[in-house]
Design a protein around this motif. Sequence first.
Motif, PDB file in Angstrom:
ATOM      1  N   ALA A   1      38.547 -37.244  -4.472  1.00 18.40           N
ATOM      2  CA  ALA A   1      37.244 -37.894  -4.553  1.00 18.40           C
ATOM      3  C   ALA A   1      37.426 -39.397  -4.713  1.00 18.40           C
ATOM      4  N   SER A   2      36.377 -40.144  -4.482  1.00 13.44           N
ATOM      5  CA  SER A   2      36.469 -41.599  -4.583  1.00 13.44           C
ATOM      6  C   SER A   2      35.976 -42.084  -5.939  1.00 13.44           C
ATOM      7  N   THR A   3      36.362 -43.300  -6.277  1.00 10.97           N
ATOM      8  CA  THR A   3      35.889 -43.914  -7.518  1.00 10.97           C
ATOM      9  C   THR A   3      34.365 -43.981  -7.529  1.00 10.97           C
ATOM     10  N   GLN A   4      33.787 -44.348  -6.403  1.00  5.87           N
ATOM     11  CA  GLN A   4      32.334 -44.484  -6.333  1.00  5.87           C
ATOM     12  C   GLN A   4      31.630 -43.165  -6.630  1.00  5.87           C
ATOM     13  N   GLU A   5      32.174 -42.080  -6.107  1.00  8.38           N
ATOM     14  CA  GLU A   5      31.570 -40.765  -6.357  1.00  8.38           C
ATOM     15  C   GLU A   5      31.650 -40.395  -7.837  1.00  8.38           C
ATOM     16  N   LEU A   6      32.789 -40.692  -8.445  1.00  2.72           N
ATOM     17  CA  LEU A   6      32.947 -40.369  -9.858  1.00  2.72           C
ATOM     18  C   LEU A   6      32.004 -41.208 -10.713  1.00  2.72           C
ATOM     19  N   VAL A   7      31.886 -42.499 -10.407  1.00  2.94           N
ATOM     20  CA  VAL A   7      30.960 -43.359 -11.151  1.00  2.94           C
ATOM     21  C   VAL A   7      29.530 -42.859 -10.982  1.00  2.94           C
ATOM     22  N   ARG A   8      29.170 -42.457  -9.775  1.00  4.52           N
ATOM     23  CA  ARG A   8      27.815 -41.970  -9.528  1.00  4.52           C
ATOM     24  C   ARG A   8      27.502 -40.757 -10.408  1.00  4.52           C
ATOM     25  N   GLU A   9      28.477 -39.857 -10.553  1.00  7.10           N
ATOM     26  CA  GLU A   9      28.270 -38.677 -11.405  1.00  7.10           C
ATOM     27  C   GLU A   9      28.176 -39.079 -12.877  1.00  7.10           C
ATOM     28  N   LEU A  10      29.033 -40.013 -13.288  1.00  6.57           N
ATOM     29  CA  LEU A  10      29.048 -40.405 -14.701  1.00  6.57           C
ATOM     30  C   LEU A  10      27.780 -41.147 -15.111  1.00  6.57           C
ATOM     31  N   THR A  11      27.088 -41.736 -14.157  1.00  9.00           N
ATOM     32  CA  THR A  11      25.876 -42.495 -14.496  1.00  9.00           C
ATOM     33  C   THR A  11      24.597 -41.715 -14.222  1.00  9.00           C
ATOM     34  N   ARG A  12      24.712 -40.431 -13.971  1.00 10.66           N
ATOM     35  CA  ARG A  12      23.511 -39.635 -13.701  1.00 10.66           C
ATOM     36  C   ARG A  12      22.687 -39.385 -14.960  1.00 10.66           C
ATOM     37  N   ARG A  13      23.331 -39.311 -16.128  1.00  7.53           N
ATOM     38  CA  ARG A  13      22.604 -38.977 -17.348  1.00  7.53           C
ATOM     39  C   ARG A  13      21.541 -40.034 -17.642  1.00  7.53           C
TER      40      ARG A  13
END
Length: 362
Positions: free
Chosen positions: A119-131
């Motif tokens: 996975a990409s950094t951007q995808e991981l950041v997107r998930e982490l900022t969903r809350r």
Amino acid sequence: MMSSQVQFSVRNLIESMESGSAPAYQAALYELAEVAKAEGVEGLTAAVTALAPLLPGLGGEFAMTAVLAGACVEWGGSPMPLVDILPSRTAEAMMLNAAVPELWEAATGGRPLPEPESASTQELVRELTRRPWWRRSADSARHEALTRIAMAWFDMEDWIKALNTVMVDYQFRIAVPERVKVELGERAAVVADRSQRAVWVAMLAAVLDDEPIVVIDPCAHRGYALTMSGIGSNGQLHILLADRLIGDREHGRVVNTPPVQRWVEAATSGDPYLGASAPAKTSFELLDGCGRVISPDGVPADIGALDGVRVLVLQSVKQEYTMNVGRMFERMTPTLNFVRVLQQVETERWIARLPPGIANDS
């Protein structure tokens, strides 16, 4: 002074990172590597010197810059420009990587974490900022912090790989402050379950250099002073101790079967791999000065100090232990210097300090 060719290649690398073009970045890395190698030690050291100040601000795929710096050291460049930068940046990467699972759990409710390669950094950041609480308090600084944490999930191995490459160098190790080595060991322990390289970081951070040791043979009432550096495991120490100490009783040495020369070569500068068919064997059991068994699987830093000195007590082998590898770190040069046979009065003082049960091995 940095050559114009190395300088030009470094500038190309910086421009490729600023452009954000992955192909351009990979091409610039390759170009700098080839230019530095072509110029020999001076070009390699110049490349390391130029890359070092860039490292604190890099992450994600650009962490390969640290890998290139480590490769330049492996090819012959000096590691010293990295002393004040690479260990602390690697400790930071391990710390941030360790934070990802808890943040991911909070953000996704327990979905499996992506593999670092998938996975990409951007995808991981997107998930982490969903809350929602992240969205309510979102600002550029917080997003930047999350991005750096997410990058560590993908780039930690690059930082560790680079550090492991340079930590085998004696001059580099002794220049790293002790507090930084302690931090590296602590950070590595947290991520060791998912990174074998982190295990090696901890071992390298714990390597003893210019360390005096006292070895006591209580049966013969003899003692020896030695110094050691760059020994990566107690198994390696076993082999080197047997090589240094076993000899003629008339010359004050330990009576035992000397180690096979191939074992000694594997523990020093030869091929470290012995294989299961011809493993090295321990010549004695080792205890520390408090009577604790020193496992061949451990590291010399495990040897407890007695009155401020690391003491080893030789005991007869009670259970044979074999080793398929002579040394853990192929490029780390070990030394175990025989200093002198202790005077009898010194030996008796050390024996008097030992727990009663180990002073009369039979």
